[in-house]
Design an enzyme around this catalytic site. Sequence first.
Site, short mmCIF file in Angstrom:
data_model
loop_
_atom_site.label_atom_id
_atom_site.label_comp_id
_atom_site.label_asym_id
_atom_site.label_seq_id
_atom_site.Cartn_x
_atom_site.Cartn_y
_atom_site.Cartn_z
N LYS A 78 74.70 -13.22 -45.56
CA LYS A 78 74.44 -11.82 -45.25
C LYS A 78 75.30 -11.41 -44.06
O LYS A 78 75.55 -12.22 -43.17
CB LYS A 78 72.96 -11.64 -44.88
CG LYS A 78 72.46 -10.23 -45.05
CD LYS A 78 71.93 -10.01 -46.46
CE LYS A 78 71.21 -8.69 -46.59
NZ LYS A 78 70.39 -8.67 -47.81
N GLY A 180 59.21 3.76 -46.20
CA GLY A 180 60.67 3.81 -46.24
C GLY A 180 61.14 4.40 -47.55
O GLY A 180 61.04 3.78 -48.60
N VAL A 181 61.64 5.65 -47.49
CA VAL A 181 62.10 6.30 -48.72
C VAL A 181 63.61 6.54 -48.63
O VAL A 181 64.10 7.66 -48.76
CB VAL A 181 61.32 7.60 -49.04
CG1 VAL A 181 60.00 7.24 -49.72
CG2 VAL A 181 61.04 8.43 -47.79
N GLY A 182 64.34 5.44 -48.41
CA GLY A 182 65.80 5.49 -48.36
C GLY A 182 66.41 5.27 -49.73
O GLY A 182 65.92 5.79 -50.73
N VAL A 184 66.40 2.80 -51.74
CA VAL A 184 65.57 2.14 -52.77
C VAL A 184 64.18 2.79 -52.83
O VAL A 184 63.72 3.20 -53.89
CB VAL A 184 65.43 0.62 -52.49
CG1 VAL A 184 64.51 0.00 -53.54
CG2 VAL A 184 66.79 -0.06 -52.51
#
Length: 350
Positions: A78, A180-182, A184
């Site tokens: 990563k 978290g509504v980014g 994905v």
Amino acid sequence: MKKQIEAWPGLGVLSRYDRATEAWILIALHDDTLGAPAGGTRLRIYPTPEDGLRDAMRLAEGMTHKWAALDFPFGGGKAVLALSRELSQPERESLLRRYGRTLGWLGRAFSTGEDLGTSPADMLVVAQHTDTVHGVDRERGVARDPGPFTARGVLAAIRATVQRRFGEPDLSKRSFLVQGVGRVGGPLAGLLAEAGARVIVSDVEEASLRDATRRFECETVLPEAVYDTPCDVYVPCATGGTLSRETVPRLRCAAVAGSANNQLDRPEDGVLLHERGILYAPDYIANAGGALAFGSIHLGVTDETELERRVDGLGDSLRELFEEAARAGEPPEVAAGRRVQRVLERGPAR
Ligand code: PHE
């Protein structure tokens, strides 16, 4: 950082200090048993470079698990672009360019794609300097977004989890708290709303939240209220470590299934969930859709229906895993870990 690297069981870390932006480029290579390390590129502000390194190491290890669970010929790695401050758009682009050149020298040692904080547009910049970015067509100058594949995989995982926990698959009877509504969580919350579910969303970014409430019907909660809000399924889709000794006792849900990497703060927190009767869909299985789709494309799969079929198959993998775990009377992530160890001990499939 020396101490962190010495204590880490991974292969090693490549680091580069980017003087112009005061950012650290950190590439953690965890394991190459199944193939050369591959994993996304995360870009965000960290309190210290050491925090960025810790994240890179944990995320790289997560990728080893993810590829092994998929039985794909990649190793765990990563990259983290650890910012110390907000960057202007030109600064950000110049950092991505230099990161791309770094990957260019590394050649096959590491290949990458999107992760939290990076977009397909960013990957196009990186790909100007290396051919090791997944999902990019350099000739046509287009990059695909893995987010919708990941969201689709999490939806399949959620269906399997709901079926297991409530004895029926109907999502319209259930409530979901999406944290978290980014790239994905956004599409995923939309899919849940489409399926008739009650959707509650939360985000630290005003803009993402506004975008979600405009696109589909949902309620919102403040970030600090997430762990105390009653819901059927808690869906973590932001940063990791949100299942901890502080939060697990507070949770008012029956199951957890989401896209965030490294959801468990410590392995023991999985046991805490298990003891509370909260069914946990292991993160690296539930969130493998993006890696699965991009990895498949890399291995030559071009048919969209086939890609979707494979991503939907994550639901079946999870069903088997839940069964195996129930038979052994253990938490699902323990059964998942055993599967990973089996594949790593066997080595590359071909
Ligand atoms: N960032 C993705 C994840 O955490 C991994 C990914 C790998 C995405 C390769 C695209 C390409 O699973």
